[in-house]
Write a protein that holds these residues in place. Structure first.
Motif, short mmCIF file in Angstrom:
data_model
loop_
_atom_site.label_atom_id
_atom_site.label_comp_id
_atom_site.label_asym_id
_atom_site.label_seq_id
_atom_site.Cartn_x
_atom_site.Cartn_y
_atom_site.Cartn_z
N ASP A 191 0.83 -1.21 0.00
CA ASP A 191 0.00 0.00 0.00
C ASP A 191 0.86 1.25 0.00
N VAL A 192 0.23 2.36 -0.40
CA VAL A 192 0.95 3.62 -0.57
C VAL A 192 1.60 4.08 0.72
N ALA A 193 0.91 3.93 1.84
CA ALA A 193 1.47 4.38 3.12
C ALA A 193 2.76 3.64 3.44
N ASN A 203 4.47 12.19 -0.41
CA ASN A 203 3.54 12.04 -1.53
C ASN A 203 4.02 10.95 -2.48
N VAL A 223 -1.05 10.97 -4.50
CA VAL A 223 -1.64 10.51 -3.24
C VAL A 223 -0.82 11.04 -2.08
N ALA A 225 0.50 10.53 1.47
CA ALA A 225 0.76 9.29 2.19
C ALA A 225 0.13 9.27 3.58
N ASP A 227 -2.70 10.14 4.84
CA ASP A 227 -4.08 9.66 4.97
C ASP A 227 -4.58 8.97 3.70
N SER A 228 -3.69 8.72 2.74
CA SER A 228 -4.03 8.06 1.46
C SER A 228 -5.08 8.82 0.66
N SER A 229 -5.18 10.12 0.90
CA SER A 229 -6.13 10.93 0.14
C SER A 229 -5.54 11.34 -1.20
N HIS A 230 -6.43 11.53 -2.17
CA HIS A 230 -5.99 11.91 -3.51
C HIS A 230 -5.94 13.44 -3.60
#
Length: 595
Positions: A191-193, A203, A223, A225, A227-230
């Motif tokens: 996952d991105v985080a 980011n 994204v 990182a 809060d994984s928001s776009h």
């Protein structure tokens, strides 16, 4: 003298107390000197000299305590002091108090160093990861996912990601993780985080490419990182002929989304590409094998890059990359003849010159020229100027930062070299090439334990990288751990590197015949391209005459290893020899020659 009487006499004359007081005091002095002297730019030999002098002084101090006694009238020979006049018991009590006081000081310094100085040293040595990760101006560009049915298009989607990364890396206000590290997550379900934590960024830019005939659909999203928001996303439908324009649009949008301050008003720098799609594909495949940093892959890299240059002779990036391949092959390969070495060096020089003719301000081309100047021409001042220009144009390029570290070493700034190498590793944590140089810089700075740790990380990242295991063996040799050095060398994939460490370790272990056999093999196979390493072996054995013979041969043969000679630990035995200064001058390395 009866042993019991002798021990009693040692105690009466306070020799035992003197030994304890001397050892504790010497330890405290060494610790303070090792902390304070570097703050004033003291040379590396000064702390070592203090240790040697204190070690030499230990026995005379004990002899002095045995022969003389302190009396109210001053120092007298012990045999001249009558028993009723001796104040040895009072002196013993005073020495006990002094020993306790010095022990308390030593304990206090130990606590101060552990909890105050050590964290500060570490913070100064390693970039602050938490502050970097929280910076809104840090980003990793992940390889775009190939959504096409044709898996051969992976090189195309990788190329799109790489070009975006290259453009963003030229923006000084952005900290951009290099390709090797970003691309290490390709094909992995992470996952991105987790990726952001590993790469220390705030980011992540990710996306996908779907190709159908000549039509492209490219989706990109930025994204955050934490809060994984776009923060931003966009889809582009373009014809294949417009792909380079799409890359520019995406890079511009990402920079705007990050709200980078103080950017110039002009557009982002345009990458020096090719209009030939097939040449571009060949270039990307060549770069793929080049970035693996494995001698076995260099032939593949060269074949692809030569094809790219044939398809588009005006493609400067391909020429610059081809020059790097030739430099690596001539500098790291073994069993080369003089003819092969000379031909490879000529081709590296020609390719770098061609890249600079096409684009005099291309950072990759300047970097290629620097490597020739430093590892073959021994043009220290010219190389320093070249890499200074390259660093100004591409301040976040990890290989350029590694090259700047090489310059710092040559000019005597070992601490600065380590810092630059750490910056390169921070930008590209899984790049074996830059991490190997960090390990090398640490060893040249005589920080063997830290160097070994970095070599171990290289071995984890890429066991086939040259010197991945033998480098750790070099650190072991510096610390006198010959059996450990031998064990490390046995795991090395490069026979050339393995023989160097093995020959020295075996000699130190008094296995002379085996050491001679290893050296004989190296001379038979690599005398034309490994003269510097042969000189290292002779120096490690203490054979100064042969060491200087092979160093001079290395100079005449333009041996790339000489880029490391000023601070090579294996050459320490030569530095007190009058011939060392003459050799330095022949290399253009004397202080007045570097000015």
């Amino acid at each position: 003298m009866n042993p019991k009487n002798f021990l009693a006499e040692l105690k009466r004359r306070n020799v035992v107390r003197m030994a304890g007081l001397y050892l504790v005091g010497a330890w405290l002095l060494i610790q303070v000197a090792s902390t304070v002297l570097p703050m004033f730019g003291a040379p590396d030999w000064l702390p070592r000299s203090i240790v040697i002098l204190l070690a030499i002084g230990f026995l005379p101090a004990l002899v002095f305590s045995w022969v003389f006694e302190l009396t109210p009238q001053g120092l007298k020979r012990d045999e001249d002091v009558a028993p009723e006049e001796s104040i040895a018991p009072q002196t013993a009590r005073r020495m006990n108090r002094v020993i306790i006081a010095v022990l308390m000081l030593a304990l206090g310094y130990f606590m101060f160093d552990k909890f105050m100085l050590a964290p500060r040293r570490e913070a100064a040595r390693i970039p602050n990861e938490s502050s970097s990760a929280n910076s809104a101006n840090s980003i990793a560009v992940l390889p775009f996912v190939n959504m096409s049915s044709d898996k051969e298009q992976d090189y195309f989607s990788d190329g799109l990601s790489e070009e975006l990364l290259n453009q963003l890396a030229q923006v000084p206000q952005l900290r951009v993780i290099a390709r090797t590290s970003s691309f290490s997550f390709k094909g992995k379900e992470v996952d991105v985080a987790a990726i952001a934590r590993t790469l220390n960024v705030a980011n992540v830019l990710e996306g996908s490419v779907r190709k159908s005939a000549s039509t492209l659909r490219i989706t990109a999203q930025l994204v955050r990182a934490s809060d994984s928001s776009h923060l931003w996303s966009q889809t582009y439908d373009r014809q294949l002929t417009d792909v380079f324009k799409v890359q520019d649009e995406i890079a511009t949008d990402v920079v705007a989304a990050l709200k980078v301050k103080l950017l110039p008003t002009q557009e982002l720098p345009k990458a020096q590409r090719t209009s030939n799609p097939e040449a571009y594909q060949q270039y990307l495949q060549g770069r793929y094998y080049l970035n693996r940093f494995s001698i076995a892959d260099l032939d593949k890299a060269r074949a692809f890059l030569e094809r790219a240059c044939q398809l588009d002779p005006s493609f400067p990036l391909a020429w610059a990359a081809l020059s790097r391949v030739w430099v690596l092959q001539t500098g790291w390969s073994d069993k080369l003849t003089r003819a092969q070495f000379g031909a490879g060096l000529t081709r590296a020089r020609d390719a770098a010159d061609r890249a600079l003719q096409l684009d005099p301000n291309l950072p990759e081309a300047l970097r290629a020229r620097f490597e020739i100047q430093f590892t073959s021409d021994f043009d220290w001042k010219g190389g320093a100027e070249t890499i200074k220009r390259a660093k100004a144009l591409a301040p976040s390029d990890p290989v350029i930062l590694k090259s700047a570290a090489q310059v710092a070493v040559i000019f005597g700034d070992l601490a600065g070299a380590v810092d630059l190498a750490r910056q390169a590793v921070a930008l590209d944590p899984v790049n074996a090439e830059v991490r190997i140089y960090l390990a090398t810089a640490l060893l040249q700075a005589r920080r063997a334990a830290e160097s070994r740790v970095e070599y171990e990380r290289v071995a984890e990242l890429n066991p086939s990288a040259p010197w991945a295991f033998a480098g750790g063996g070099m650190a072991d040799l510096f610390e006198g751990k010959n059996a450990e050095a031998l064990a490390a060398a046995e795991r090395e994939t490069s026979e050339f590197a393995r023989l160097v460490v093995t020959a020295v370790a075996l000699w130190n272990l008094d296995r002379k015949e085996e050491s001679n056999a290893a050296l004989a093999t190296l001379i038979k196979d690599d005398a034309d391209v490994g003269a510097f390493q042969i000189a290292e072996i002779y120096s490690g054995r203490g054979d100064k005459d042969q060491a200087f013979v092979w160093l001079d041969r290395a100079r005449r043969q333009q041996d790339g290893g000489l880029a490391y000679f000023p601070n090579d630990p294996l050459l320490d035995s030569l530095r007190s020899d009058p011939r060392w200064a003459a050799f330095q001058r022949s290399m253009g390395w004397a202080v007045d020659q570097l000015k």
